[in-house]
Design a protein around this motif. Structure first.
Motif, mmCIF file in Angstrom:
data_model
loop_
_atom_site.group_PDB
_atom_site.id
_atom_site.type_symbol
_atom_site.label_atom_id
_atom_site.label_comp_id
_atom_site.label_asym_id
_atom_site.label_seq_id
_atom_site.Cartn_x
_atom_site.Cartn_y
_atom_site.Cartn_z
ATOM 1 N N ILE A 50 0.876 -1.170 0.000
ATOM 2 C CA ILE A 50 0.000 0.000 0.000
ATOM 3 C C ILE A 50 0.913 1.219 0.000
ATOM 4 O O ILE A 50 1.750 1.378 0.891
ATOM 5 C CB ILE A 50 -0.940 0.017 1.212
ATOM 6 N N GLU A 51 0.787 2.025 -1.038
ATOM 7 C CA GLU A 51 1.557 3.255 -1.161
ATOM 8 C C GLU A 51 0.580 4.428 -1.108
ATOM 9 O O GLU A 51 -0.600 4.278 -1.430
ATOM 10 C CB GLU A 51 2.326 3.287 -2.481
ATOM 11 N N GLN A 52 1.091 5.590 -0.751
ATOM 12 C CA GLN A 52 0.218 6.760 -0.679
ATOM 13 C C GLN A 52 -0.222 7.215 -2.075
ATOM 14 O O GLN A 52 -1.398 7.399 -2.314
ATOM 15 C CB GLN A 52 0.896 7.902 0.085
ATOM 16 N N TYR A 97 -2.937 2.142 -4.215
ATOM 17 C CA TYR A 97 -2.618 3.544 -3.922
ATOM 18 C C TYR A 97 -3.730 4.183 -3.095
ATOM 19 O O TYR A 97 -4.831 4.426 -3.583
ATOM 20 C CB TYR A 97 -2.373 4.315 -5.219
ATOM 21 N N ARG A 98 -3.399 4.463 -1.867
ATOM 22 C CA ARG A 98 -4.362 4.974 -0.895
ATOM 23 C C ARG A 98 -4.860 6.388 -1.245
ATOM 24 O O ARG A 98 -6.046 6.669 -1.196
ATOM 25 C CB ARG A 98 -3.707 4.963 0.488
ATOM 26 N N GLY A 99 -3.941 7.285 -1.594
ATOM 27 C CA GLY A 99 -4.297 8.685 -1.849
ATOM 28 C C GLY A 99 -5.354 8.857 -2.929
ATOM 29 O O GLY A 99 -6.378 9.522 -2.700
ATOM 30 N N PRO A 100 -5.147 8.276 -4.127
ATOM 31 C CA PRO A 100 -6.150 8.434 -5.182
ATOM 32 C C PRO A 100 -7.513 7.840 -4.805
ATOM 33 O O PRO A 100 -8.551 8.400 -5.144
ATOM 34 C CB PRO A 100 -5.542 7.692 -6.378
ATOM 35 N N LEU A 101 -7.499 6.725 -4.088
ATOM 36 C CA LEU A 101 -8.767 6.117 -3.679
ATOM 37 C C LEU A 101 -9.502 7.009 -2.680
ATOM 38 O O LEU A 101 -10.711 7.252 -2.818
ATOM 39 C CB LEU A 101 -8.531 4.723 -3.090
ATOM 40 N N LEU A 102 -8.783 7.524 -1.691
ATOM 41 C CA LEU A 102 -9.421 8.416 -0.717
ATOM 42 C C LEU A 102 -9.926 9.696 -1.371
ATOM 43 O O LEU A 102 -10.978 10.215 -1.009
ATOM 44 C CB LEU A 102 -8.452 8.761 0.418
ATOM 45 N N ALA A 103 -9.166 10.197 -2.358
ATOM 46 C CA ALA A 103 -9.562 11.435 -3.037
ATOM 47 C C ALA A 103 -10.781 11.237 -3.924
ATOM 48 O O ALA A 103 -11.571 12.159 -4.112
ATOM 49 C CB ALA A 103 -8.393 11.973 -3.861
#
Length: 140
Positions: A50-52, A97-103
């Motif tokens: 899991i990467e940001q 990718y955590r960041g794109p999913l959260l965004a």
């Protein structure tokens, strides 16, 4: 898995789905656990990371067009392409990718559904299915 990136010209959303890094990892692990046992048993020599955010190199490697991003990426040699010479190699990688999913998702249930879909999509690449195969099967 490819996704259109956030529209920089749009007003920022007020609500954002929140998952702590540990909770996000838990959803990824649940998604892996949901893969049927017969397939999970074949998951040898593959790491899940899991990467940001995806790096520029990740975006280039996946041939991501401008304005799009990645939710996940498979890197390695699919099972269908492995020969008897496949040994002593580093593990294949599935990166979520955590960041794109959260965004991209503002509802936690929708976010969890997309995390599961992304994990399954990337494991499908490990098993040798292309994006075209996944689209034809209605999984893409």
């Amino acid at each position: 898995m490819l996704s259109q990136g956030p529209d920089d010209s749009a007003e920022p959303e007020v609500t954002v789905a929140k998952l702590t890094p540990a909770a996000f990892e838990g959803v990824v692990m649940e998604a892996i656990a949901s893969i049927p046992e017969a397939l999970r048993a074949r998951l040898a020599n593959v790491d899940v990371l899991i990467e940001q955010w995806p790096s520029d190199a990740d975006l280039r490697a996946a041939d991501v067009p401008e304005g799009y991003t990645l939710f996940g990426l498979y890197s390695g040699v699919p099972l269908t392409e492995r020969t008897s010479g496949y040994n002593m190699v580093l593990p294949d990688r599935i990166t979520i990718y955590r960041g794109p999913l959260l965004a991209a998702f503002h509802d936690v249930d929708e976010l969890k559904d997309e995390i599961r879909a992304t994990v399954i999509h990337e494991f499908a690449h490990f098993f040798g299915l292309s994006d075209a195969d996944l689209e034809r099967l209605g999984v893409a």
